[in-house]
Design an enzyme around this catalytic site. Structure first.
Site, PDB file in Angstrom:
ATOM      1  N   ASN A 159       0.807  -1.236   0.000  1.00 44.80           N
ATOM      2  CA  ASN A 159       0.000   0.000   0.000  1.00 44.80           C
ATOM      3  C   ASN A 159       0.836   1.281   0.000  1.00 44.80           C
ATOM      4  OD1 ASN A 159       0.732  -0.490   2.655  1.00 44.80           O
ATOM      5  ND2 ASN A 159      -1.197   0.283   3.503  1.00 44.80           N
ATOM      6  N   GLU A 258       3.941  -4.321  12.379  1.00 48.83           N
ATOM      7  CA  GLU A 258       2.906  -3.307  12.118  1.00 48.83           C
ATOM      8  C   GLU A 258       1.779  -4.026  11.393  1.00 48.83           C
ATOM      9  OE1 GLU A 258       2.933  -0.393  13.242  1.00 48.83           O
ATOM     10  OE2 GLU A 258       5.039  -0.053  13.723  1.00 48.83           O
ATOM     11  N   CYS A 292      -3.564   1.125   6.779  1.00 48.23           N
ATOM     12  CA  CYS A 292      -3.944   0.452   8.034  1.00 48.23           C
ATOM     13  C   CYS A 292      -4.425   1.466   9.062  1.00 48.23           C
ATOM     14  CB  CYS A 292      -2.805  -0.395   8.568  1.00 48.23           C
ATOM     15  SG  CYS A 292      -1.258   0.484   8.598  1.00 48.23           S
ATOM     16  N   GLU A 466       7.642   2.605  14.816  1.00 47.06           N
ATOM     17  CA  GLU A 466       8.483   3.045  13.700  1.00 47.06           C
ATOM     18  C   GLU A 466       8.456   4.562  13.660  1.00 47.06           C
ATOM     19  OE1 GLU A 466       6.910   0.808  10.277  1.00 47.06           O
ATOM     20  OE2 GLU A 466       8.540  -0.611  10.628  1.00 47.06           O
TER      21      GLU A 466
END
Ligand code: ADP
Length: 484
Positions: A159, A258, A292, A466
């Protein structure tokens, strides 16, 4: 020659191992498609287990040297890579649009965001600190040092073909880790181009490898089983994250995960409705909903639900859908036919369950994998999209009456990545932010991603952070040295 034909003339499509374009040992390739047309963009080298071990051999060979390379030098390489990616913004943006589908302005935004992780971590590379102190008894001294975790496997999704890579590669290189990237099979071209930019920026051979593969596990399983690998970092589905955590357990790997999200977007009765609509547009439609962090459930106080829904519907119905590279396009296709069909099935299920379509609601016929930007109101709690990630341009609106009900609805999910809330009441903003079970909360804003902030989830949304000053810690081991 179109811009893309010019770019394609020298597009890297081989594996990137030990600083070279490399053919797979088995010689295979697989096609990468343009989701706007369904046609093949390029044939890309298909890595297998033996290629993975070649990449690991080259990473292991330079791991110590790389970890001992002066932080300032590692920093300078990252900084140069940031400059070069930025200078090639148009090439990267076009490539992202062609292999992933998103509208060109969104791809440019991804290049800016993705490159920024290289600049940020070039700055963090020279700020890796330990500590030194006296033990409480006065009898000893405590020194704490940090060192690179070691060879790292990074598995990335489609994505954000660039940014999901740089968010891992940036901190890993800054910390002194070597990295093997397994990009998503739908979008490997962007990462292959990035590897060459890194080589031009002075990154030594072997420090970064890129292994596209049609069968992800055939590359990642042999790496995860090899005790020379020390870390796996993954962005993708919770389903695959669980598999990888299982594999990582065998080898006691450091892990960063993640995973999926199911972000609630709360609009309280006291919110600035126009601001909330603008925020919902960003939280829902950024990346065509394929994020997400996308607002998956839009929870609106029933006292303002009609006004909010009308205004949001007007904005979403006016969006221009088309190939991402066509000027004026705001929403591109979904990444592949399977994703489009998934979104269609979720919408059909919600409508059968009683949701009302305010606009859109169906796939668009013709070539490419397009879906109409959609607003559904009165989505009932048993609709699948209330529990599952939609990952498409579909806004699902659900009403509530009280703050307690809103918080309970927001937390009624196994996920805990992002959440958003709109209110003009500061006490409520603090109260609800505290009560929401998620790793990130946006207050009166529809986008939370920020290179300087820790991005990450809790519950089934993952482990670790992150970005921010936290991001580099994921790639550092802590050592205690006791002095008498
Ligand atoms: P999505 O649902 O977003 O496609 P996935 O979790 O399926 O997310 O994919 C994310 C990344 O994980 C991709 O690079 C994909 O190739 C990889 N992947 C998928 N299955 C596996 C697996 N069994 N082992 C390792 N990597 C995998």
């Amino acid at each position: 020659m179109t811009d893309f034909e010019r770019l394609r003339a020298d597009l890297p499509t081989a594996l990137w191992i030990d600083g070279n374009r490399t053919d797979p040992i088995d010689g295979g390739t697989f096609p990468v498609h343009d989701p706007a047309t369904g046609t093949v963009l390029a044939q890309v080298a298909d890595a297998g287990g033996k290629d993975a071990l070649r990449a690991l051999d080259s990473a292991v060979a330079v791991q110590d040297t790389w970890a001992r390379t002066a932080p300032r030098e590692r920093s300078a390489i990252l900084r140069t890579a940031w400059e070069k990616v930025t200078a090639h913004t148009e090439d990267f943006a076009l490539l992202i649009t062609r292999e992933m589908g998103k509208a060109l302005p969104e791809s440019r935004a991804e290049v800016r965001y993705g490159a920024e992780f290289l600049r940020w971590f070039s700055e963090e590379a020279v700020r890796i600190h330990g500590r030194y102190g006296v033990s409480p008894s006065g009898a000893g001294r405590i020194a704490v040092t940090k060192s690179a975790v070691g060879p790292t496997l990074a598995i990335t999704p489609w994505n954000f073909p660039l940014a999901m890579g740089t968010r891992k590669i940036g901190p890993a290189l800054a910390a002194g880790c070597t990295v093997i990237v397994k990009p998503a099979e739908d979008t490997p071209l962007t990462m292959l181009l990035l590897a060459e930019i890194f080589a031009e920026s002075g990154l030594p051979a072997g420090v970064l490898s890129v292994l596209p593969a049609s069968d992800a596990a055939s590359v990642t399983d042999p790496l995860l089983a090899d005790s020379r690998l020390r870390k796996v970092t993954f962005t993708g589905s919770t389903r695959v994250g669980k598999i990888l955590l299982g594999r990582a357990a065998e080898n006691i790997l450091r892990t960063s995960m993640e995973l999926g999200g199911n972000a609630p977007f709360l609009v309280f009765g006291d919110a600035d409705i126009d601001a909330a609509v603008a925020g919902a547009m960003a939280a829902k439609m950024r990346n065509g909903g394929e994020a997400c962090t996308a607002a998956n459930r839009i929870l609106v106080d029933n006292s303002v639900r009609d006004e909010f829904t009308e205004k949001l519907t007007e904005r979403i119905a006016a969006l221009t859908v088309g190939p991402g590279s066509t000027p004026g396009t705001e929403v591109g296709p979904l990444v592949n036919a399977a994703q489009r069909d998934r979104v269609a099935a979720l919408v059909e299920d919600a409508v059968t369950a009683g949701a009302r379509i305010r606009t859109g609601g169906a796939p668009i016929d013709g070539p490419g994998y397009f879906f109409q930007p959609t607003v559904l109101d009165e989505v009932p709690p048993h609709a699948r999209m209330v529990k599952e990630e939609i990952f498409g341009p579909v806004a699902a609106i659900i009403g509530f009456d009280t703050e307690r009900e809103a918080i309970d609805l927001a937390n009624d999910t196994e996920f805990g990545l992002a959440a958003y809330l709109y209110t003009r009441d500061l006490d409520r903003a603090l109260r609800v932010s505290d009560a929401i079970e998620s790793g990130m909360v946006g207050v009166n804003r529809g986008i939370v991603s920020d290179v300087a902030a820790p991005f990450g989830g809790i519950k089934h949304s993952g482990l670790g952070s992150e970005g921010g000053s936290e991001g580099i810690e994921e790639y550092l081991n802590t050592k205690y040295i006791g002095f008498a």
